[in-house]
Design a protein around this motif. Structure first.
Motif, PDB file in Angstrom:
ATOM      1  N   ILE A   1      47.689  74.922  23.060  1.00 46.86           N
ATOM      2  CA  ILE A   1      48.529  73.813  22.611  1.00 46.86           C
ATOM      3  C   ILE A   1      49.676  74.368  21.769  1.00 46.86           C
ATOM      4  CG2 ILE A   1      48.600  71.673  21.255  1.00 46.86           C
ATOM      5  CD1 ILE A   1      46.916  71.398  23.721  1.00 46.86           C
ATOM      6  N   GLY A   2      50.905  73.981  22.139  1.00 44.17           N
ATOM      7  CA  GLY A   2      52.067  74.431  21.382  1.00 44.17           C
ATOM      8  C   GLY A   2      52.430  73.427  20.292  1.00 44.17           C
ATOM      9  N   ARG A   3      53.378  73.781  19.458  1.00 40.76           N
ATOM     10  CA  ARG A   3      53.824  72.908  18.379  1.00 40.76           C
ATOM     11  C   ARG A   3      54.462  71.649  18.986  1.00 40.76           C
ATOM     12  NH1 ARG A   3      54.358  73.765  13.104  1.00 40.76           N
ATOM     13  NH2 ARG A   3      54.043  75.991  13.339  1.00 40.76           N
TER      14      ARG A   3
ATOM     15  N   LEU B   1      47.551  66.221  23.814  1.00 38.13           N
ATOM     16  CA  LEU B   1      46.616  66.337  24.933  1.00 38.13           C
ATOM     17  C   LEU B   1      47.144  65.579  26.147  1.00 38.13           C
ATOM     18  CD1 LEU B   1      42.987  66.103  23.469  1.00 38.13           C
ATOM     19  CD2 LEU B   1      44.104  68.051  24.509  1.00 38.13           C
ATOM     20  N   TRP B   2      47.884  64.494  25.917  1.00 39.38           N
ATOM     21  CA  TRP B   2      48.462  63.751  27.043  1.00 39.38           C
ATOM     22  C   TRP B   2      49.424  64.651  27.827  1.00 39.38           C
ATOM     23  CZ3 TRP B   2      47.482  59.175  29.266  1.00 39.38           C
ATOM     24  CH2 TRP B   2      48.393  58.719  30.222  1.00 39.38           C
ATOM     25  N   ASP B   3      50.225  65.439  27.097  1.00 43.17           N
ATOM     26  CA  ASP B   3      51.144  66.357  27.763  1.00 43.17           C
ATOM     27  C   ASP B   3      50.381  67.394  28.594  1.00 43.17           C
ATOM     28  OD1 ASP B   3      53.231  65.050  26.466  1.00 43.17           O
ATOM     29  OD2 ASP B   3      53.235  66.482  24.786  1.00 43.17           O
ATOM     30  N   VAL B   4      49.297  67.904  28.031  1.00 41.13           N
ATOM     31  CA  VAL B   4      48.480  68.893  28.748  1.00 41.13           C
ATOM     32  C   VAL B   4      47.844  68.245  29.969  1.00 41.13           C
ATOM     33  CG1 VAL B   4      46.431  70.369  28.591  1.00 41.13           C
ATOM     34  CG2 VAL B   4      48.050  70.281  26.702  1.00 41.13           C
ATOM     35  N   ALA B   5      47.290  67.022  29.827  1.00 39.38           N
ATOM     36  CA  ALA B   5      46.629  66.335  30.936  1.00 39.38           C
ATOM     37  C   ALA B   5      47.619  66.023  32.049  1.00 39.38           C
ATOM     38  CB  ALA B   5      45.956  65.063  30.440  1.00 39.38           C
ATOM     39  N   SER B   6      48.825  65.572  31.685  1.00 39.45           N
ATOM     40  CA  SER B   6      49.806  65.240  32.726  1.00 39.45           C
ATOM     41  C   SER B   6      50.311  66.499  33.433  1.00 39.45           C
ATOM     42  CB  SER B   6      50.973  64.440  32.137  1.00 39.45           C
ATOM     43  OG  SER B   6      51.655  65.222  31.177  1.00 39.45           O
ATOM     44  N   ALA B   7      50.371  67.623  32.720  1.00 42.38           N
ATOM     45  CA  ALA B   7      50.850  68.869  33.330  1.00 42.38           C
ATOM     46  C   ALA B   7      49.792  69.536  34.200  1.00 42.38           C
ATOM     47  CB  ALA B   7      51.303  69.836  32.247  1.00 42.38           C
TER      48      ALA B   7
ATOM     49  N   ILE C   1      39.210  66.432  29.936  1.00 46.91           N
ATOM     50  CA  ILE C   1      39.549  67.480  28.962  1.00 46.91           C
ATOM     51  C   ILE C   1      38.878  67.185  27.626  1.00 46.91           C
ATOM     52  CG2 ILE C   1      41.424  68.467  27.574  1.00 46.91           C
ATOM     53  CD1 ILE C   1      43.224  68.180  30.049  1.00 46.91           C
ATOM     54  N   SER C   2      38.914  65.926  27.167  1.00 48.84           N
ATOM     55  CA  SER C   2      38.304  65.554  25.885  1.00 48.84           C
ATOM     56  C   SER C   2      36.797  65.759  25.915  1.00 48.84           C
ATOM     57  CB  SER C   2      38.618  64.090  25.556  1.00 48.84           C
ATOM     58  OG  SER C   2      40.005  63.917  25.417  1.00 48.84           O
ATOM     59  N   THR C   3      36.163  65.392  27.032  1.00 49.32           N
ATOM     60  CA  THR C   3      34.709  65.553  27.151  1.00 49.32           C
ATOM     61  C   THR C   3      34.323  67.030  27.175  1.00 49.32           C
ATOM     62  OG1 THR C   3      34.588  63.504  28.399  1.00 49.32           O
ATOM     63  CG2 THR C   3      32.695  64.975  28.547  1.00 49.32           C
ATOM     64  N   LEU C   4      35.049  67.824  27.939  1.00 46.69           N
ATOM     65  CA  LEU C   4      34.737  69.247  28.063  1.00 46.69           C
ATOM     66  C   LEU C   4      34.893  69.979  26.743  1.00 46.69           C
ATOM     67  CD1 LEU C   4      34.033  71.655  29.913  1.00 46.69           C
ATOM     68  CD2 LEU C   4      36.476  71.901  30.347  1.00 46.69           C
ATOM     69  N   ASN C   5      35.904  69.624  25.957  1.00 46.93           N
ATOM     70  CA  ASN C   5      36.179  70.310  24.695  1.00 46.93           C
ATOM     71  C   ASN C   5      35.520  69.666  23.492  1.00 46.93           C
ATOM     72  OD1 ASN C   5      38.226  72.550  25.303  1.00 46.93           O
ATOM     73  ND2 ASN C   5      38.979  70.806  26.476  1.00 46.93           N
ATOM     74  N   GLY C   6      34.894  68.507  23.682  1.00 46.57           N
ATOM     75  CA  GLY C   6      34.208  67.846  22.570  1.00 46.57           C
ATOM     76  C   GLY C   6      35.155  67.131  21.622  1.00 46.57           C
ATOM     77  N   PHE C   7      36.322  66.718  22.113  1.00 44.82           N
ATOM     78  CA  PHE C   7      37.261  65.971  21.283  1.00 44.82           C
ATOM     79  C   PHE C   7      36.917  64.498  21.366  1.00 44.82           C
ATOM     80  CE2 PHE C   7      40.440  69.380  22.722  1.00 44.82           C
ATOM     81  CZ  PHE C   7      40.101  70.213  21.680  1.00 44.82           C
ATOM     82  N   ASP C   8      37.064  63.790  20.227  1.00 40.44           N
ATOM     83  CA  ASP C   8      36.927  62.337  20.270  1.00 40.44           C
ATOM     84  C   ASP C   8      38.314  61.724  20.068  1.00 40.44           C
ATOM     85  OD1 ASP C   8      37.319  62.818  17.615  1.00 40.44           O
ATOM     86  OD2 ASP C   8      35.479  61.898  16.908  1.00 40.44           O
ATOM     87  N   GLY C   9      38.391  60.407  20.076  1.00 37.99           N
ATOM     88  CA  GLY C   9      39.690  59.735  20.024  1.00 37.99           C
ATOM     89  C   GLY C   9      40.476  59.993  18.750  1.00 37.99           C
ATOM     90  N   GLY C  10      39.812  60.255  17.609  1.00 33.80           N
ATOM     91  CA  GLY C  10      40.517  60.404  16.351  1.00 33.80           C
ATOM     92  C   GLY C  10      40.822  61.844  15.982  1.00 33.80           C
ATOM     93  N   THR C  11      40.509  62.794  16.851  1.00 38.83           N
ATOM     94  CA  THR C  11      40.718  64.208  16.536  1.00 38.83           C
ATOM     95  C   THR C  11      42.187  64.565  16.681  1.00 38.83           C
ATOM     96  OG1 THR C  11      38.539  64.699  17.421  1.00 38.83           O
ATOM     97  CG2 THR C  11      40.000  66.555  17.108  1.00 38.83           C
TER      98      THR C  11
END
Length: 154
Positions: free
Chosen positions: A104-106, A110-116, A131-141
């Motif tokens: 992830i760049g400055r 995650l939306w940018d990464v998912a769309s790309a 991506i969120s499930t695989l990396n263990g991210f939740d909505g507020g991270t």
């Protein structure tokens, strides 16, 4: 018919080995009790030729054969262990297969990464959820710059 060995049942007068008390030499370390005594067997009768042959050191050829045999046995054991571990781990599958990683760049989300990285025919929202499930991210991270994100395999 082979000849069987016979055992002489007559007891001998003296034991073949007798313990002899050996006092310590002045250079030997002493224990806290002061003196160190040990019993050493002393030969009372001369040894038989078979006993002498058994005590004789091995020849160079037989020692070499033993060493080669030990090395061969170790190599075979290492090979078998490698094959065994390889066969066990060859069938192992990742619970969540990973297609690659993205850093992830400055200012990137995650939306940018998912769309790309969304494959053709896959909705960006589905890719974002994977991506969120695989990396263990939740909505507020919040994702910090330079975070490495795993991409799911499709």
């Amino acid at each position: 018919m082979s000849a069987q060995p016979t055992i002489d049942p007559a007891p001998t007068d003296s034991p073949r080995w007798t313990p002899v008390l050996v006092l310590p030499v002045e250079d030997e370390p002493r224990t806290s009790s002061g003196q160190r005594r040990r019993f050493v067997p002393a030969l009372t009768t001369p040894p038989t030729p078979a006993e002498v042959a058994a005590l004789r050191p091995a020849s160079r050829a037989s020692a070499w054969r033993r060493r080669v045999g030990a090395v061969v046995a170790l190599v075979v054991l290492a090979f078998l262990l490698t094959v065994g571990v390889g066969s066990v781990t060859a069938g192992a599958q990742l619970a969540d297969p990973v297609a690659g990683t993205v850093t992830i760049g400055r200012g990137e989300t995650l939306w940018d990464v998912a769309s790309a990285t969304a494959p053709a025919g896959v909705d960006v929202r589905e890719q974002l959820d994977a991506i969120s499930t695989l990396n263990g991210f939740d909505g507020g991270t919040t994702i910090e710059p330079w975070t490495v994100v795993l991409l799911p395999a499709r």
